[in-house]
Design a protein around this motif. Structure first.
Motif, PDB file in Angstrom:
ATOM      1  N   SER A  61      72.010  15.581  59.550  1.00 47.54           N
ATOM      2  CA  SER A  61      73.164  16.027  60.329  1.00 47.54           C
ATOM      3  C   SER A  61      74.441  15.368  59.849  1.00 47.54           C
ATOM      4  O   SER A  61      74.413  14.304  59.229  1.00 47.54           O
ATOM      5  N   TYR A  62      75.544  16.027  60.170  1.00 46.49           N
ATOM      6  CA  TYR A  62      76.881  15.561  59.825  1.00 46.49           C
ATOM      7  C   TYR A  62      77.783  15.831  61.020  1.00 46.49           C
ATOM      8  O   TYR A  62      77.711  16.896  61.618  1.00 46.49           O
ATOM      9  N   GLU A  89      73.281  18.625  71.391  1.00 43.39           N
ATOM     10  CA  GLU A  89      72.492  18.221  70.232  1.00 43.39           C
ATOM     11  C   GLU A  89      71.010  18.048  70.570  1.00 43.39           C
ATOM     12  O   GLU A  89      70.134  18.499  69.829  1.00 43.39           O
ATOM     13  N   ASP A 109      71.815  26.265  58.497  1.00 39.81           N
ATOM     14  CA  ASP A 109      72.991  25.477  58.881  1.00 39.81           C
ATOM     15  C   ASP A 109      73.285  25.830  60.324  1.00 39.81           C
ATOM     16  O   ASP A 109      73.516  26.997  60.649  1.00 39.81           O
ATOM     17  N   THR A 118      76.879  19.318  62.632  1.00 38.93           N
ATOM     18  CA  THR A 118      76.192  20.340  61.843  1.00 38.93           C
ATOM     19  C   THR A 118      74.828  19.789  61.452  1.00 38.93           C
ATOM     20  O   THR A 118      74.729  18.659  60.976  1.00 38.93           O
ATOM     21  N   TYR A 119      73.808  20.581  61.672  1.00 37.59           N
ATOM     22  CA  TYR A 119      72.467  20.217  61.237  1.00 37.59           C
ATOM     23  C   TYR A 119      72.054  21.112  60.086  1.00 37.59           C
ATOM     24  O   TYR A 119      72.257  22.320  60.134  1.00 37.59           O
ATOM     25  N   HIS A 120      71.474  20.510  59.059  1.00 42.35           N
ATOM     26  CA  HIS A 120      70.808  21.247  57.997  1.00 42.35           C
ATOM     27  C   HIS A 120      69.323  21.106  58.287  1.00 42.35           C
ATOM     28  O   HIS A 120      68.802  19.989  58.334  1.00 42.35           O
ATOM     29  N   LEU A 162      81.297  16.861  62.455  1.00 41.02           N
ATOM     30  CA  LEU A 162      82.446  17.631  62.001  1.00 41.02           C
ATOM     31  C   LEU A 162      83.719  16.989  62.518  1.00 41.02           C
ATOM     32  O   LEU A 162      83.809  16.638  63.686  1.00 41.02           O
ATOM     33  N   VAL A 212      75.538  24.741  63.768  1.00 43.10           N
ATOM     34  CA  VAL A 212      76.651  23.978  64.332  1.00 43.10           C
ATOM     35  C   VAL A 212      76.447  23.907  65.840  1.00 43.10           C
ATOM     36  O   VAL A 212      76.116  24.897  66.484  1.00 43.10           O
ATOM     37  N   SER A 213      76.657  22.718  66.387  1.00 40.68           N
ATOM     38  CA  SER A 213      76.446  22.510  67.817  1.00 40.68           C
ATOM     39  C   SER A 213      77.478  21.540  68.367  1.00 40.68           C
ATOM     40  O   SER A 213      77.941  20.650  67.660  1.00 40.68           O
ATOM     41  N   PHE A 241      87.243  22.150  62.068  1.00 37.80           N
ATOM     42  CA  PHE A 241      86.739  23.406  61.535  1.00 37.80           C
ATOM     43  C   PHE A 241      87.682  24.523  61.959  1.00 37.80           C
ATOM     44  O   PHE A 241      88.520  24.347  62.836  1.00 37.80           O
ATOM     45  N   TYR A 268      81.595  17.959  67.510  1.00 32.81           N
ATOM     46  CA  TYR A 268      80.586  18.886  67.012  1.00 32.81           C
ATOM     47  C   TYR A 268      79.773  18.228  65.920  1.00 32.81           C
ATOM     48  O   TYR A 268      80.206  17.282  65.284  1.00 32.81           O
TER      49      TYR A 268
END
Length: 186
Positions: free
Chosen positions: A153-154, A135, A127, A88-90, A156, A129-130, A159, A86
């Motif tokens: 992006s980061y 993506e 925020d 995470t995009y900000h 994960l 999550v994908s 979670f 996964y």
């Protein structure tokens, strides 16, 4: 020369397997990593054993080196194709965009909206999550609605809870069905 080709082929298999093992370890999937590691070790021992039998055989050494390089390329392509995990995009916006938030949620992405203070004005951060496999789809939605958005992006590692449950899977499936219906009606 036949040994050099065998070594080359073993390296082409070995390095992508090494890549998979590394991915599994980083993603905290230790059982899968240890299973793949067994195969990796077996291939490594056989290929290196052949090379060490005669260190004056430059064909065997070249097969090992070239196979390693080609294997790295294949391993990189494999990692991109599998897209395990996964992200995470900000997404940072100057103006609130309900259109973007609604489009992302309709597509099955979990979106949380934050309001913050920038140097001169209020800013909005989404925020999102994908799954890594979705993506590109996420990026296309953002780009089509907010092309000037600032994104980072980061990946994960793990979670718990939140929107990433069966609800997200159901919405993504429903969204894909809608997209296919749109394509078929055109």
């Amino acid at each position: 020369m036949l040994q050099a080709l065998l070594i080359f082929a073993l390296q082409i298999i070995y390095v992508p397997v090494l890549t998979l093992r590394t991915i599994f370890l980083v993603k905290n999937q230790t059982k899968a990593a240890s299973g793949v590691g067994l195969l990796e070790a077996a291939i490594y021992i056989v290929a290196l054993g052949i090379v060490f039998q005669d260190l004056s055989n430059l064909y065997n050494i070249a097969g090992y080196v070239l196979g390693f390089g080609v294997g790295l390329f294949i391993g990189g392509k494999l990692e991109t194709k599998l897209a395990i995990g996964y992200v995470t995009y900000h997404v940072n916006l100057l103006d609130r965009s309900d259109e973007l938030v609604n489009a992302l949620r309709e597509a099955g992405f979990g979106v949380t909206v934050f309001t913050g203070q920038g140097i001169n004005s209020v800013r909005y951060r989404l925020d999102i999550v994908s799954k890594r496999s979705r993506e590109q789809e996420l990026l296309e939605i953002v780009e089509s609605i907010e092309p000037k958005a600032f994104m980072n992006s980061y990946e994960l590692r793990s979670f718990k809870g939140g929107y990433i449950t069966s609800t997200m899977r159901k919405k993504a499936k429903k969204y894909k069905q809608k997209q296919e219906e749109k394509m078929n009606s055109q």
